[in-house]
Design an enzyme around this catalytic site. Structure first.
Site, PDB file in Angstrom:
ATOM      1  N   ASP A  55       2.987  27.753   2.324  1.00 34.68           N
ATOM      2  CA  ASP A  55       1.834  28.652   2.256  1.00 34.68           C
ATOM      3  C   ASP A  55       2.105  29.683   1.165  1.00 34.68           C
ATOM      4  OD1 ASP A  55      -0.145  30.535   2.624  1.00 34.68           O
ATOM      5  OD2 ASP A  55      -0.119  30.359   4.812  1.00 34.68           O
ATOM      6  N   LYS A 102       2.194  37.868   5.658  1.00 35.82           N
ATOM      7  CA  LYS A 102       1.454  37.941   4.388  1.00 35.82           C
ATOM      8  C   LYS A 102       1.067  39.348   3.983  1.00 35.82           C
ATOM      9  CE  LYS A 102      -0.226  33.340   5.401  1.00 35.82           C
ATOM     10  NZ  LYS A 102      -1.315  32.460   5.739  1.00 35.82           N
ATOM     11  N   GLU A 162       2.978  29.446 -15.767  1.00 37.10           N
ATOM     12  CA  GLU A 162       3.607  30.497 -16.574  1.00 37.10           C
ATOM     13  C   GLU A 162       4.669  29.875 -17.484  1.00 37.10           C
ATOM     14  OE1 GLU A 162       6.073  34.684 -16.396  1.00 37.10           O
ATOM     15  OE2 GLU A 162       5.498  33.749 -14.509  1.00 37.10           O
ATOM     16  N   HIS A 217       9.109  34.677 -24.724  1.00 36.81           N
ATOM     17  CA  HIS A 217       7.740  34.581 -24.208  1.00 36.81           C
ATOM     18  C   HIS A 217       6.765  34.279 -25.327  1.00 36.81           C
ATOM     19  CE1 HIS A 217       7.176  35.389 -19.881  1.00 36.81           C
ATOM     20  NE2 HIS A 217       8.463  35.670 -19.987  1.00 36.81           N
TER      21      HIS A 217
END
Ligand code: ADP
Length: 582
Positions: free
Chosen positions: A469, A393, A261, A567
């Site tokens: 993770d 998660k 990104e 951006h």
């Protein structure tokens, strides 16, 4: 026999020409005669003609002698010459075509072994035939036993050409035909890179899709075996940027961030600069405990309650802790929280796990306790070692409220001057925006731990870079960002409170070369030598510090109305995508 699969698979020499070489040409599938130079083709023709003409001559002489009753052993000069010519041409032809025949017999045998559905029989055969004595991933040095396909890779006219040996070709065909399971390649070949290469080639043939952009070379496939990834066919490249120095608790850190990104690293870097110019941030660890919550069922709710009371009785804790802690020298049980749902009981175990993120460790400890409880509660039915109250998660209030992994609060006072000059906004605008966006806006959205601007951006990027993770980004990104004007409204107090940062510096992806290098950069690689857990705790404080920097910068961009502009500058390529897409 397996040794032959591995050792005799020598790289095929690519022709030293600049012409594009077809797969068949280089795969070694061509017969030996095809590989001969032109003069030998002629020699072959001569010996073929010689062989058949002397056979014809000798047979007709034989018939003549039988008719005239002449003894067969009486031979004249022309017959002697013919016999010699027969022997010579026979030996010559056997040399060329007989060897091919014998080779094909041997190869068929090995394919049969490979294709055999009886795994046990294969294993026994492989062991007998001096199969791999060193388990893959333990002591095999892939760099030495390089994969034949890759070692034979040549660049012809700037295009990579894959060369496979005949053996590899047989295995690929067996996988494509479905007679050899792709997952068994590593254990059967004992060479993880070769296994990945063969699997990749087979996949390309099965799907008909190109994998040309996915690199295969330059990765240690032994290091992921049985730990990080099954059935590898290559690896994805993610750029790593650096934000910092982040001045945190008096120390400077260069924070590695793996992301695609645009703007993210630049923005976090700007936040780090603002923090540094303001004297740094401080980060405090509030709690450190990984959780696992099995679900057990009883015949009645009363029995479930009996167990709940038993587990929550302080008198029983010591015994349970001894049983739990046997799982690892680093696992230390901190508590068990029980939640009833009818006759089902959820037991949320919390324990410290040293420098490991700790999921394996806590699960082993929980299993020990469940086995132990079965004696006093034989009617306890263990439905699952994880009953989702853990909660791993998945967005869940329990992690937001109780915490999971490391709970950290990080704060900084940003000078008014820095807010204006570096962040291009004002303290007042930031405080107002934070209240209306991160607090009120998130409340209106019914957010669960999402009282922040983009904590998950920073958490994910640091997690990927350091081998955490990435799926745990869900609860690890729970964060409330607070902003307040201090020092008579001149400066900004900013804090991030993150109750569930799940990180480790040993185990899982942290041991891989690239990830390990990023941990090393932060000074938290591996197990802490001073005190177990110190590295992973410090990593958690760094994650919170980086989030603080990211929050500060993005909120400032929003307050100053710069977001879209920046951006467009960093996150939008000026390339004409329509021209690059195939
Ligand atoms: P996790 O529990 O996070 O899944 P692993 O089980 O993969 O982690 O890795 C933890 C392993 O590392 C354990 O076998 C443990 O004994 C070992 N280990 C070595 N040093 C440490 C340490 N300082 N802290 C925690 N674990 C350690």
């Amino acid at each position: 026999m397996e040794a032959r699969w591995r050792s005799s698979a020598k790289p095929v020499q690519a022709p030293k020409t600049t012409k594009t070489v077809s797969f068949e040409e280089v795969s070694g599938k061509a017969s030996s005669s095809e590989a001969l130079p032109l003069s030998l083709h002629l020699t072959n023709a001569v010996f073929f003609s010689l062989f058949f003409s002397v056979v014809y001559f000798l047979l007709s002489r034989w018939r003549e002698k039988i008719r005239t009753s002449t003894p067969l052993h009486l031979v004249n000069l022309s017959e002697i010459v013919a016999i010699f010519a027969f022997i010579a041409s026979f030996v010559y032809l056997l040399g060329f075509f007989g060897i091919d025949f014998v080779q094909s017999l041997i190869l068929r045998q090995s394919t049969d072994l490979w294709n055999s559905e009886d795994e046990e029989e294969n294993e026994a055969l492989l062991r007998k035939e001096d199969a791999r004595k060193i388990p893959c991933g333990q002591a095999l040095d892939c760099s030495v036993t390089s994969a034949p396909i890759i070692s034979a890779q040549k660049v012809v006219d700037e295009k990579p050409v894959k060369l496979t040996t005949e053996e590899d070709e047989e295995i690929i065909k067996a996988i494509v035909a479905g007679t050899t399971p792709s997952y068994s390649l590593e254990s059967k070949l004992g060479d993880c890179k070769r296994a990945a290469s063969i699997r990749r080639e087979a996949l390309g043939r099965i799907t008909g899709k190109s994998l040309s952009g996915l690199p295969l070379d330059g990765f240690d496939y032994e290091s992921i075996l049985g730990q990080c990834c099954e059935m590898p066919i290559g690896y994805v490249q993610i750029p790593v940027g650096i934000a910092g120095p982040l001045l945190l608790n008096g120390k400077e850190y260069s924070v590695p961030m793996a992301t695609t990104e645009g703007c993210l690293v630049a923005s976090t870097n700007r936040g780090c600069k603002a923090i540094h110019l303001s004297g740094g941030a401080s980060s405090v660890l509030l709690k450190d405990g990984m959780t696992r919550a099995p679900v057990v069922r009883f015949g009645t709710a009363k029995r479930a309650v009996d167990l709940k009371f038993y587990l929550e009785d302080p008198e029983n804790f010591e015994t349970l802790a001894v049983v739990f802690n046997r799982s690892s020298r680093f696992a230390r049980l901190q508590g068990i929280k029980c939640v009833i749902a009818g006759k089902n009981l959820y037991l949320r175990f919390t324990c410290s796990t040293g420098d490991a993120m700790g999921m394996n460790m806590v699960s082993k400890g929980v299993q020990n306790v469940l086995d132990f409880l079965q004696t006093d509660f034989p009617d306890m039915d263990v439905i699952g070692i994880s009953g989702n109250l853990c909660s791993d998660k998945k967005p869940a209030a329990v992690n937001w409220i109780e915490g999971r992994g490391k709970s950290v609060v990080c704060e900084a006072i940003i000078k008014g001057d820095v807010v204006r000059k570096v962040l291009k906004t004002s303290v007042e605008s930031l405080v107002e925006l934070n209240m209306l966006k991160n607090l009120t806006g998130s409340a209106m959205a019914g957010a669960l731990g999402g009282f922040n601007a983009h904590a998950s951006n920073i958490v994910s990027a640091v997690y990927i870079a350091t081998g955490q993770d990435p799926a745990q980004n869900i609860e690890s990104s729970h964060c409330i960002t607070m902003m307040e004007a201090v020092n008579e409204g001149n400066d900004l107090h900013i804090s991030v409170t993150m109750p569930s940062i799940e990180v480790g510096t040993v185990g899982g992806g942290t041991q891989l070369a690239s990830q390990s290098a990023c941990l090393n950069l932060l000074g938290v690689k591996g197990a802490s030598q001073e005190s177990p857990g110190a590295n992973s705790r410090r990593l958690a404080t760094i994650v919170a510090g980086a989030v603080l920097a990211g929050e500060l910068s993005l909120m400032s961009a929003l307050a100053a109305g710069q977001l879209v502009k920046s951006h467009m500058k960093y996150n939008r390529s000026s390339k004409d995508v329509s021209k690059t897409s195939s």
